[in-house]
Design a protein around this motif. Sequence first.
Motif, PDB file in Angstrom:
ATOM      1  N   GLN A  40      21.714 -46.845  57.673  1.00  0.00           N
ATOM      2  CA  GLN A  40      23.092 -46.414  57.445  1.00  0.00           C
ATOM      3  C   GLN A  40      23.073 -45.032  56.811  1.00  0.00           C
ATOM      4  OE1 GLN A  40      25.290 -48.477  54.350  1.00  0.00           O
ATOM      5  NE2 GLN A  40      23.377 -49.266  53.519  1.00  0.00           N
ATOM      6  N   PRO A  41      24.119 -44.260  57.017  1.00  0.00           N
ATOM      7  CA  PRO A  41      24.168 -42.914  56.432  1.00  0.00           C
ATOM      8  C   PRO A  41      24.516 -42.971  54.942  1.00  0.00           C
ATOM      9  CG  PRO A  41      26.042 -43.276  57.907  1.00  0.00           C
ATOM     10  CD  PRO A  41      25.205 -44.508  57.944  1.00  0.00           C
ATOM     11  N   VAL A  42      23.538 -42.686  54.086  1.00  0.00           N
ATOM     12  CA  VAL A  42      23.749 -42.748  52.633  1.00  0.00           C
ATOM     13  C   VAL A  42      23.135 -41.576  51.864  1.00  0.00           C
ATOM     14  CG1 VAL A  42      23.958 -45.265  52.542  1.00  0.00           C
ATOM     15  CG2 VAL A  42      21.710 -44.211  52.274  1.00  0.00           C
ATOM     16  N   SER A  43      22.459 -40.663  52.556  1.00  0.00           N
ATOM     17  CA  SER A  43      21.764 -39.595  51.842  1.00  0.00           C
ATOM     18  C   SER A  43      22.688 -38.400  51.594  1.00  0.00           C
ATOM     19  CB  SER A  43      20.528 -39.145  52.637  1.00  0.00           C
ATOM     20  OG  SER A  43      20.898 -38.272  53.687  1.00  0.00           O
ATOM     21  N   HIS A  44      22.128 -37.398  50.954  1.00  0.00           N
ATOM     22  CA  HIS A  44      22.863 -36.150  50.711  1.00  0.00           C
ATOM     23  C   HIS A  44      22.725 -35.174  51.876  1.00  0.00           C
ATOM     24  CE1 HIS A  44      22.824 -37.466  46.446  1.00  0.00           C
ATOM     25  NE2 HIS A  44      24.008 -36.896  46.484  1.00  0.00           N
ATOM     26  N   THR A  73      26.875 -33.223  52.324  1.00  0.00           N
ATOM     27  CA  THR A  73      26.180 -34.506  52.489  1.00  0.00           C
ATOM     28  C   THR A  73      26.081 -34.902  53.958  1.00  0.00           C
ATOM     29  OG1 THR A  73      28.187 -35.823  52.237  1.00  0.00           O
ATOM     30  CG2 THR A  73      26.949 -35.330  50.218  1.00  0.00           C
ATOM     31  N   ASP A  93      30.421 -37.479  53.985  1.00  0.00           N
ATOM     32  CA  ASP A  93      31.771 -37.514  53.435  1.00  0.00           C
ATOM     33  C   ASP A  93      32.259 -36.118  53.025  1.00  0.00           C
ATOM     34  OD1 ASP A  93      29.917 -37.476  51.385  1.00  0.00           O
ATOM     35  OD2 ASP A  93      30.962 -38.935  50.140  1.00  0.00           O
ATOM     36  N   GLY A 133      29.014 -48.070  48.963  1.00  0.00           N
ATOM     37  CA  GLY A 133      28.474 -46.746  49.264  1.00  0.00           C
ATOM     38  C   GLY A 133      28.031 -46.003  48.031  1.00  0.00           C
ATOM     39  N   ALA A 193      25.471 -39.045  54.300  1.00  0.00           N
ATOM     40  CA  ALA A 193      26.703 -39.831  54.186  1.00  0.00           C
ATOM     41  C   ALA A 193      27.855 -39.157  54.927  1.00  0.00           C
ATOM     42  CB  ALA A 193      27.065 -40.048  52.720  1.00  0.00           C
ATOM     43  N   CYS A 204      25.431 -42.275  46.866  1.00  0.00           N
ATOM     44  CA  CYS A 204      24.187 -41.569  47.120  1.00  0.00           C
ATOM     45  C   CYS A 204      23.352 -41.533  45.856  1.00  0.00           C
ATOM     46  CB  CYS A 204      24.490 -40.178  47.657  1.00  0.00           C
ATOM     47  SG  CYS A 204      25.273 -40.239  49.275  1.00  0.00           S
TER      48      CYS A 204
END
Length: 182
Positions: free
Chosen positions: A154-158, A96, A92, A20, A90, A22
């Motif tokens: 997949q969720p990886v952006s800000h 984000t 998290d 993972g 993402a 970003c």
Amino acid sequence: MWRRLILQAMIFLALAGLIGGCAPRMQSQELSLPFPMSDVEQGDGLPCILPQDVRGSSTEHWIKVSLSDQLVRLCEGSQMVGEYPAATGAGDRPETTTWPGLFTVRDKNKGPVYLSQFDVYISDWVGFDQEHANGFHSLPKDKSGRVLDGRLGQPVSHGCVRTAQSAAVYDFAAIGMKVWVH
């Protein structure tokens, strides 16, 4: 339908070895598919179901973001006219997260635009979530235009919604258009 499944499988395989992270920890990479994206981009005419609070309005064109499928769908009434793999927030932490809800396109900027906090350039900005400063845009690039993070599916952006077909989303979007994120 089978091309979409192959696309999802190729994205999964391409990403299987990645951990993972970003924008600040991006790596240069490319996404290659066994068929042209134009075969997927046009959509297959599947219905675009409007959220309850939009049904019956005069909305003819709107954009749907599926957080579970990581897809952007361009809709004309109840017909899908385009579908693109995406990468959403993402999630998290609150800053984000791509927040679900019904939004309105507020602003557009063809770009490129430099985001100093992430040291990346983006283009085709379509802002829709003013409260969280989220919108659609291209994959992040360096100053020479090289893609820094090509991960999709997949969720990886800000918090924004990235897509490799950002120009198509930009061209379709209009100020005041509804965006449904779910």
